[in-house]
Design a protein around this motif. Structure first.
Motif, PDB file in Angstrom:
ATOM      1  N   LEU A 121      34.070  43.141  42.866  1.00 37.11           N
ATOM      2  CA  LEU A 121      33.035  43.630  44.317  1.00 37.11           C
ATOM      3  C   LEU A 121      32.255  44.295  44.708  1.00 37.11           C
ATOM      4  CD1 LEU A 121      36.455  42.602  46.661  1.00 37.11           C
ATOM      5  CD2 LEU A 121      34.537  41.151  46.157  1.00 37.11           C
ATOM      6  N   ASP A 122      32.635  45.810  43.692  1.00 36.89           N
ATOM      7  CA  ASP A 122      31.597  46.670  43.908  1.00 36.89           C
ATOM      8  C   ASP A 122      30.430  46.183  43.232  1.00 36.89           C
ATOM      9  OD1 ASP A 122      33.375  48.112  46.042  1.00 36.89           O
ATOM     10  OD2 ASP A 122      34.262  49.756  44.181  1.00 36.89           O
ATOM     11  N   ALA A 123      30.518  45.180  42.185  1.00 36.65           N
ATOM     12  CA  ALA A 123      28.812  45.457  41.568  1.00 36.65           C
ATOM     13  C   ALA A 123      28.786  43.804  42.136  1.00 36.65           C
ATOM     14  CB  ALA A 123      29.366  45.066  40.630  1.00 36.65           C
ATOM     15  N   GLY A 124      29.217  43.342  43.011  1.00 35.46           N
ATOM     16  CA  GLY A 124      28.259  42.818  44.102  1.00 35.46           C
ATOM     17  C   GLY A 124      29.015  40.993  43.709  1.00 35.46           C
ATOM     18  N   ARG A 125      29.715  40.904  42.367  1.00 35.58           N
ATOM     19  CA  ARG A 125      30.263  39.832  41.859  1.00 35.58           C
ATOM     20  C   ARG A 125      31.155  39.244  42.791  1.00 35.58           C
ATOM     21  NH1 ARG A 125      28.777  39.935  36.576  1.00 35.58           N
ATOM     22  NH2 ARG A 125      29.982  38.008  36.311  1.00 35.58           N
ATOM     23  N   THR A 126      31.219  37.734  42.207  1.00 37.14           N
ATOM     24  CA  THR A 126      32.138  37.460  42.836  1.00 37.14           C
ATOM     25  C   THR A 126      33.409  36.107  41.810  1.00 37.14           C
ATOM     26  OG1 THR A 126      30.687  35.086  42.604  1.00 37.14           O
ATOM     27  CG2 THR A 126      30.420  36.358  44.859  1.00 37.14           C
ATOM     28  N   ASP A 127      33.245  36.899  40.704  1.00 40.44           N
ATOM     29  CA  ASP A 127      33.950  36.432  39.295  1.00 40.44           C
ATOM     30  C   ASP A 127      33.724  36.837  38.423  1.00 40.44           C
ATOM     31  OD1 ASP A 127      31.275  36.309  38.302  1.00 40.44           O
ATOM     32  OD2 ASP A 127      31.897  35.138  37.349  1.00 40.44           O
ATOM     33  N   VAL A 128      34.841  37.632  37.575  1.00 44.21           N
ATOM     34  CA  VAL A 128      35.006  38.305  36.761  1.00 44.21           C
ATOM     35  C   VAL A 128      34.679  37.339  35.134  1.00 44.21           C
ATOM     36  CG1 VAL A 128      36.741  39.886  35.651  1.00 44.21           C
ATOM     37  CG2 VAL A 128      36.652  39.472  37.952  1.00 44.21           C
ATOM     38  N   CYS A 129      33.827  37.751  34.820  1.00 41.59           N
ATOM     39  CA  CYS A 129      33.857  37.211  33.170  1.00 41.59           C
ATOM     40  C   CYS A 129      33.964  37.976  32.580  1.00 41.59           C
ATOM     41  CB  CYS A 129      32.279  36.551  33.167  1.00 41.59           C
ATOM     42  SG  CYS A 129      31.482  38.084  33.046  1.00 41.59           S
ATOM     43  N   LEU A 130      34.543  37.427  30.686  1.00 42.77           N
ATOM     44  CA  LEU A 130      35.161  38.264  30.065  1.00 42.77           C
ATOM     45  C   LEU A 130      34.115  39.756  30.029  1.00 42.77           C
ATOM     46  CD1 LEU A 130      37.040  38.101  28.036  1.00 42.77           C
ATOM     47  CD2 LEU A 130      35.902  37.343  26.233  1.00 42.77           C
ATOM     48  N   ASP A 131      33.014  39.616  29.503  1.00 43.22           N
ATOM     49  CA  ASP A 131      32.291  40.650  29.602  1.00 43.22           C
ATOM     50  C   ASP A 131      32.624  42.050  30.437  1.00 43.22           C
ATOM     51  OD1 ASP A 131      30.534  39.580  27.044  1.00 43.22           O
ATOM     52  OD2 ASP A 131      29.125  39.325  28.524  1.00 43.22           O
ATOM     53  N   PHE A 132      32.672  41.675  31.766  1.00 49.02           N
ATOM     54  CA  PHE A 132      32.779  42.066  32.684  1.00 49.02           C
ATOM     55  C   PHE A 132      33.823  42.743  32.824  1.00 49.02           C
ATOM     56  CE2 PHE A 132      34.095  43.848  37.048  1.00 49.02           C
ATOM     57  CZ  PHE A 132      33.381  44.743  37.174  1.00 49.02           C
ATOM     58  N   TYR A 133      35.024  42.148  32.851  1.00 43.96           N
ATOM     59  CA  TYR A 133      36.166  42.522  32.507  1.00 43.96           C
ATOM     60  C   TYR A 133      35.966  43.567  31.154  1.00 43.96           C
ATOM     61  CZ  TYR A 133      40.795  42.826  30.351  1.00 43.96           C
ATOM     62  OH  TYR A 133      42.257  43.354  29.808  1.00 43.96           O
ATOM     63  N   ARG A 134      35.776  43.301  30.272  1.00 42.89           N
ATOM     64  CA  ARG A 134      35.764  44.173  29.135  1.00 42.89           C
ATOM     65  C   ARG A 134      34.920  45.844  29.416  1.00 42.89           C
ATOM     66  NH1 ARG A 134      34.020  40.114  24.185  1.00 42.89           N
ATOM     67  NH2 ARG A 134      35.954  39.605  23.280  1.00 42.89           N
ATOM     68  N   ALA A 135      34.317  46.218  30.180  1.00 44.21           N
ATOM     69  CA  ALA A 135      33.827  46.896  30.333  1.00 44.21           C
ATOM     70  C   ALA A 135      34.143  48.149  31.143  1.00 44.21           C
ATOM     71  CB  ALA A 135      32.285  46.566  30.652  1.00 44.21           C
ATOM     72  N   ALA A 136      35.110  47.225  32.137  1.00 52.39           N
ATOM     73  CA  ALA A 136      36.220  47.750  32.908  1.00 52.39           C
ATOM     74  C   ALA A 136      37.178  47.676  32.335  1.00 52.39           C
ATOM     75  CB  ALA A 136      36.957  46.250  34.129  1.00 52.39           C
ATOM     76  N   LYS A 137      37.559  47.680  31.194  1.00 49.38           N
ATOM     77  CA  LYS A 137      38.508  48.395  31.092  1.00 49.38           C
ATOM     78  C   LYS A 137      38.505  49.626  30.160  1.00 49.38           C
ATOM     79  CE  LYS A 137      40.367  46.733  26.522  1.00 49.38           C
ATOM     80  NZ  LYS A 137      40.667  45.579  25.405  1.00 49.38           N
ATOM     81  N   VAL A 138      36.986  49.183  29.364  1.00 54.74           N
ATOM     82  CA  VAL A 138      36.103  50.337  28.703  1.00 54.74           C
ATOM     83  C   VAL A 138      36.045  51.861  29.695  1.00 54.74           C
ATOM     84  CG1 VAL A 138      34.571  51.269  27.629  1.00 54.74           C
ATOM     85  CG2 VAL A 138      35.412  49.744  27.059  1.00 54.74           C
ATOM     86  N   SER A 139      35.851  51.397  31.079  1.00 57.68           N
ATOM     87  CA  SER A 139      36.053  52.544  31.618  1.00 57.68           C
ATOM     88  C   SER A 139      36.916  52.734  32.515  1.00 57.68           C
ATOM     89  CB  SER A 139      33.947  51.959  33.200  1.00 57.68           C
ATOM     90  OG  SER A 139      35.665  51.204  33.751  1.00 57.68           O
ATOM     91  N   MET A 140      37.882  52.397  32.567  1.00 59.10           N
ATOM     92  CA  MET A 140      39.615  51.902  33.156  1.00 59.10           C
ATOM     93  C   MET A 140      40.124  53.259  32.027  1.00 59.10           C
ATOM     94  SD  MET A 140      40.780  49.352  35.156  1.00 59.10           S
ATOM     95  CE  MET A 140      40.418  48.194  34.236  1.00 59.10           C
ATOM     96  N   ALA A 141      39.799  52.983  30.713  1.00 59.24           N
ATOM     97  CA  ALA A 141      40.591  53.872  29.471  1.00 59.24           C
ATOM     98  C   ALA A 141      40.635  55.130  29.798  1.00 59.24           C
ATOM     99  CB  ALA A 141      39.613  53.326  28.159  1.00 59.24           C
TER     100      ALA A 141
END
Length: 54
Positions: free
Chosen positions: A32-52
């Motif tokens: 939502l902060d990135a202005g997205r309305t969905d979560v794709c695999l690439d976004f999920y992977r990037a989010a996972k890395v940023s939360m690690a």
């Protein structure tokens, strides 16, 4: 928030069931902060890395 099936599958494989709801909410908040309305695999992977832990 809509999740693409491959992103949801990755979430289920990567995250234990007892913390999955919290991780899912965090990824959705990031989307939502990135202005997205969905979560794709690439976004999920990037989010996972940023939360690690660093």
């Amino acid at each position: 928030m809509n999740w693409q099936s491959d992103a949801l599958t990755a979430l289920k494989q990567d995250v234990p069931f007892f913390v999955r709801p919290a991780v899912r909410r965090r990824v959705e908040s990031m989307a939502l902060d990135a202005g997205r309305t969905d979560v794709c695999l690439d976004f999920y992977r990037a989010a996972k890395v940023s939360m690690a832990p660093k």
